[in-house]
Each structure stands twice: as C-alpha cells, then as structure tokens.
Design a protein around this motif. Structure first.
Motif, PDB file in Angstrom:
ATOM      1  N   PRO A   1       6.781   9.863  -4.350  1.00  0.00           N
ATOM      2  CA  PRO A   1       6.426   9.711  -5.590  1.00  0.00           C
ATOM      3  C   PRO A   1       7.034  10.867  -6.514  1.00  0.00           C
ATOM      4  O   PRO A   1       7.392  11.775  -6.103  1.00  0.00           O
ATOM      5  CB  PRO A   1       4.737  10.169  -5.528  1.00  0.00           C
TER       6      PRO A   1
ATOM      7  N   HIS B   1       0.902  -1.168  -0.202  1.00  0.00           N
ATOM      8  CA  HIS B   1       0.036   0.143  -0.062  1.00  0.00           C
ATOM      9  C   HIS B   1       0.966   1.256  -0.067  1.00  0.00           C
ATOM     10  O   HIS B   1       0.451   2.225  -0.418  1.00  0.00           O
ATOM     11  CB  HIS B   1      -0.863   0.134   1.141  1.00  0.00           C
ATOM     12  N   ASP B   2       1.900   1.121   0.782  1.00  0.00           N
ATOM     13  CA  ASP B   2       2.928   2.468   0.895  1.00  0.00           C
ATOM     14  C   ASP B   2       3.893   2.556  -0.213  1.00  0.00           C
ATOM     15  O   ASP B   2       4.377   3.738  -0.453  1.00  0.00           O
ATOM     16  CB  ASP B   2       3.638   2.356   2.083  1.00  0.00           C
TER      17      ASP B   2
ATOM     18  N   GLN C   1       5.073   2.217   8.970  1.00  0.00           N
ATOM     19  CA  GLN C   1       4.973   3.227   8.304  1.00  0.00           C
ATOM     20  C   GLN C   1       6.260   4.446   8.691  1.00  0.00           C
ATOM     21  O   GLN C   1       6.120   4.639   9.863  1.00  0.00           O
ATOM     22  CB  GLN C   1       3.680   3.915   8.190  1.00  0.00           C
TER      23      GLN C   1
ATOM     24  N   LYS D   1      11.787  12.553   5.105  1.00  0.00           N
ATOM     25  CA  LYS D   1      10.626  12.984   4.747  1.00  0.00           C
ATOM     26  C   LYS D   1      10.515  14.607   4.996  1.00  0.00           C
ATOM     27  O   LYS D   1       9.778  15.314   4.241  1.00  0.00           O
ATOM     28  CB  LYS D   1       9.540  12.292   5.124  1.00  0.00           C
TER      29      LYS D   1
ATOM     30  N   ARG E   1       3.508   5.651  -2.604  1.00  0.00           N
ATOM     31  CA  ARG E   1       3.224   6.828  -1.850  1.00  0.00           C
ATOM     32  C   ARG E   1       4.611   7.288  -1.274  1.00  0.00           C
ATOM     33  O   ARG E   1       4.886   8.402  -0.776  1.00  0.00           O
ATOM     34  CB  ARG E   1       2.574   6.801  -0.660  1.00  0.00           C
ATOM     35  N   THR E   2       5.713   6.254  -1.442  1.00  0.00           N
ATOM     36  CA  THR E   2       7.172   6.559  -1.041  1.00  0.00           C
ATOM     37  C   THR E   2       7.805   7.549  -2.002  1.00  0.00           C
ATOM     38  O   THR E   2       8.193   6.934  -2.930  1.00  0.00           O
ATOM     39  CB  THR E   2       7.633   5.388  -0.707  1.00  0.00           C
TER      40      THR E   2
ATOM     41  N   ASP F   1      10.326   5.670  -8.114  1.00  0.00           N
ATOM     42  CA  ASP F   1       8.888   5.699  -8.323  1.00  0.00           C
ATOM     43  C   ASP F   1       8.789   4.897 -10.108  1.00  0.00           C
ATOM     44  O   ASP F   1       8.145   5.552 -10.835  1.00  0.00           O
ATOM     45  CB  ASP F   1       8.358   7.074  -8.525  1.00  0.00           C
TER      46      ASP F   1
END
Length: 424
Positions: free
Chosen positions: A172, A165-166, A204, A290, A169-170, A178
């Motif tokens: 992008p 799922h992640d 996460q 991040k 979204r890492t 990506d």
C-alpha cells in the motif's frame, strides 16, 4: 513495468544516473535524523543518515557494475550470457576441450557477475533468458496470455476472491502498484496463473512476489511467465499447493542447517522454545519481498533465477548469522522477532548480506540442501497426513494454508506486545 515501460525506464534512468547522491549535512549526521525517500522501484524508504550513505555507496557500485556488463556486451555480443552450457557428462565428453573450457569460463564469469548484481536496465532480459521463462513461453502460442486473460474474465473462484481481498494490501502507498492500473495488472497476472495451475491456485505471499515482478519486467505478460517459471521450475515443488508441503520441508531443512551452521543461536532459541518458522515462513513464501529493501531483494532474486532455490536458505541463515550477538542476548520471543524484523528492513547493502551468505557459511551445495529435503519429506508428509485426519474428524475443512497465515498473525501479535512493553 512501472505503469508503462517508458515511465519505468525514466524512473530507473533518473534515479541511477541523474539523481545526485543524498549528502546529509554534518548537523544531520550528528542528530542522526530519520529520512524518507523513494528507491529505484518507487518504494518509500525510511532510514537514518547511515542508511542513506550505504545506499549511495551501493548505487555507485551498481553504476560500476553496469559498465562491466556493457563492456562484456560490446566485446562478446548482446546475449553473451546465453552461450550453451554443459548440461550432462555425455555432452561434456562430446565437446572439444577448447569449447568446454570456453563454456566453463563463461559460466564462472556469469556466476560471479550475477552475484555482484545485474544492472537494473538489463535485469528484465537477463532474468527472462536465464530463468527459463523465455523458453517456457516459446512452447505455447504467442496469444496464450491474451487468450487466457479473455477466457477467465468474469469468472469467480475462491482464488479470485482471495486475490481481490489482497490487492489493496499489497505494498500500500506504492505510486503505481497502489493505483487502479496497478491493481488491475496484478490481478490479471495472479488470476491467470490461478487458472493455469489449479493445484496452486492462489496462495497469500504470491501477491508480493508477482507485484515485484511487475515492477521489474518490461511487460505484464513477461511478469506472468516469470511467475510461472518460478513456481514450476525454480522453487521447491509444492511450496504453494494447498497443504504447502514444500514450504514445510524448507522450514525443517532450514532448522536443521541452523543447528549446524549457527549452533549457539539454535541452542538459545530452542531453550526459549522459539519457533523460527514464525519468521522464516514469510521469508520463504514471499521470497523476502516483504522483508528486505526492494533493491536488496532483487539482488537475491538475481542469484535465485541463476542458481536456484538454495539461495533462499543461504540468505535466511545469513540474517541470523549477522545478528548472532544480539539474538543471544534476547530472552523474549517478541524481542527475537523485533531484532530480525529491524535487521531485514535495514539491510540496504546487498553485498554485506551476500558475502555472509556465500563466503562465511562453509560449504553448502545444492546437492547438500536437496539431500536434506529428501530426508525431511517423509516426516513432513506424515505430519500433514495426521493433521488432515484431525481436521476431517473434527469436521473442519479449512485449507492448510490458513495454518501458516495464523503463524503470520501470531508473529505480528507477539511483535506488537513486545513494542508495548518497551514503551511502558
């Protein structure tokens, strides 16, 4: 590991030596235009002309620092930084005075050099050696990583589902992460580690940490071992386990140190009922990957792998300290979050951040921080125990991890509301 090692080396070589400095015209300076470009690790950077000038200066420092490292390698040998260090009083007594002085001098030189930054081309091997990752890998068969990859292929767990799922979204939009190849490599590292340590599984935040390790290290396997040594040896225990108790302890330690080192900020935020963990939880779980520009993050990690987890607290305090005046003028929660977010995203000069973190904060040793952790642990465990009992009594069995995820979402919501108010 930028796709392949050759691509990664070409990218770094191109951007550190061949790419000319960005020289904005006088018209651009006056207009204070926003510019976009890629940094050393392929991330798109957006900033103003001043930010570009800062990055040019930082890259020139990196080149000079690289020459210092190469000179040391030429005079002392390729692996001079691996000379034995004094690890105990007994060993210290047993060593001859001249040898002890040589080792101590070498350690001081290395510490100063690393705080000034490890050159990008040397970073993979220096990290791998100094962090203990090389030693950890040497304790298992050479085929360990490949065998683990084969053994877990096709297995589905709650961790693998969350990882899948992640992945998109890492970071992008990154030119390698990506992509199908980037997602596959990141997935293997994260899934393999989730089976290596079932207590951690997957949390996460680790996706961002592992992704950045993949960009730095020479191979996917080395990135895996760097993640392993980070979670098992470098960071505080239980930072990523189910109840994230180690992360809760770090938050309490940080709040206590903020009150001591930045009493005006602490008092002001307390009056606002602002919970600093709305911001700092992400900093500690993602190790600033991040929040800070990638090149600044990696300078922080240079110190992290040599001096330990204390650097994370130093950096967090330094960010608050740098923006003390602005924070004291803020009166809305969303404004505080906005100030801190804008600050971290534009900290392109690692030396400015590290100077504040180490030189303008007073004495704050590893022992001091470890002592604070021990003081805070009982209260954290009691709080988590109460929370678990409430969850069990209500029939809610959600992981404690979700509690902190909600904090992230809440912080984002507050920031969004603050921006809407500014635009109206």
């Amino acid at each position: 590991m930028f796709g392949t090692q050759s691509k990664r080396d070409i990218l770094i070589e191109y951007q550190t030596q061949i790419l000319p400095n960005l020289r904005p015209s006088i018209h651009a300076r006056r207009a204070n235009l926003t510019v976009k470009f890629q940094d050393l690790y392929g991330f798109t950077v957006e900033g103003n002309v001043d930010d570009v000038n800062v990055l040019n200066e930082v890259r020139e420092k990196v080149r000079k620092q690289g020459r210092v490292w190469w000179t040391l390698e030429a005079s002392k040998g390729a692996n001079w930084y691996l000379e034995p260090q004094i690890s105990s009083i007994t060993q210290s007594i047993a060593l001859k005075s001249s040898l002890k002085f040589s080792i101590l001098a070498n350690a001081i030189t290395l510490k100063k050099l690393i705080r000034k930054g490890i050159p990008p081309n040397l970073r993979p091997k220096v990290w791998f050696a100094l962090s203990g990752a090389a030693k950890k890998r040497s304790t298992v068969p050479e085929s360990y990583y490949n065998d683990l990859t084969v053994a877990v292929e096709g297995k589905v767990t709650s961790a693998t589902k969350q990882i899948d799922h992640d992945l998109p979204r890492t970071f992008p939009g990154h030119p390698w992460l990506d992509t199908p190849d980037g997602h596959a490599a990141l997935r293997r590292v994260l899934v393999n580690y989730s089976f290596r340590d079932s207590d951690v599984g997957y949390c996460q935040g680790l996706n961002y940490v592992a992704a950045l390790l993949l960009l730095v290290m020479k191979t996917e396997e080395e990135a895996f071992w760097m993640l392993a040594v980070l979670l098992e040896n470098v960071l505080v225990n239980d930072c990523y386990t189910t109840n994230l108790s180690g992360c809760h302890v770090e938050q309490r330690v940080f709040k206590d140190l903020l009150a001591r080192k930045c009493p005006r900020i602490h008092a002001h935020l307390e009056e606002m009922a602002f919970d600093v963990s709305l911001v700092t939880t992400e900093w500690f779980l993602c190790l600033f990957s991040k929040s800070l520009p990638s090149e600044t993050t990696l300078r922080v990690w240079d110190v992290l792998f040599n001096e330990g987890a204390k650097i994370l607290v130093h950096i967090a305090l330094a960010i608050f300290m740098i923006k003390e005046d602005e924070l004291l003028l803020a009166h809305q929660v969303g404004d505080v979050i906005n100030i801190l977010q804008k600050t971290t995203h534009h900290l392109f000069d690692p030396d400015e951040l590290l100077t504040v973190a180490f030189d303008k904060m007073g004495l704050m040793t590893t022992y001091t921080i470890s002592k604070q952790r021990k003081i805070q642990e009982p209260a954290v465990m009691a709080e988590l125990d109460q929370r678990l009992r409430r969850l069990n009594s209500s029939g809610n069995t959600d992981d404690e991890k979700h509690h902190l995820v909600f904090k992230f979402l809440h912080a984002i919501q507050l920031l969004s509301q603050a921006r809407k108010k500014q635009n109206t």
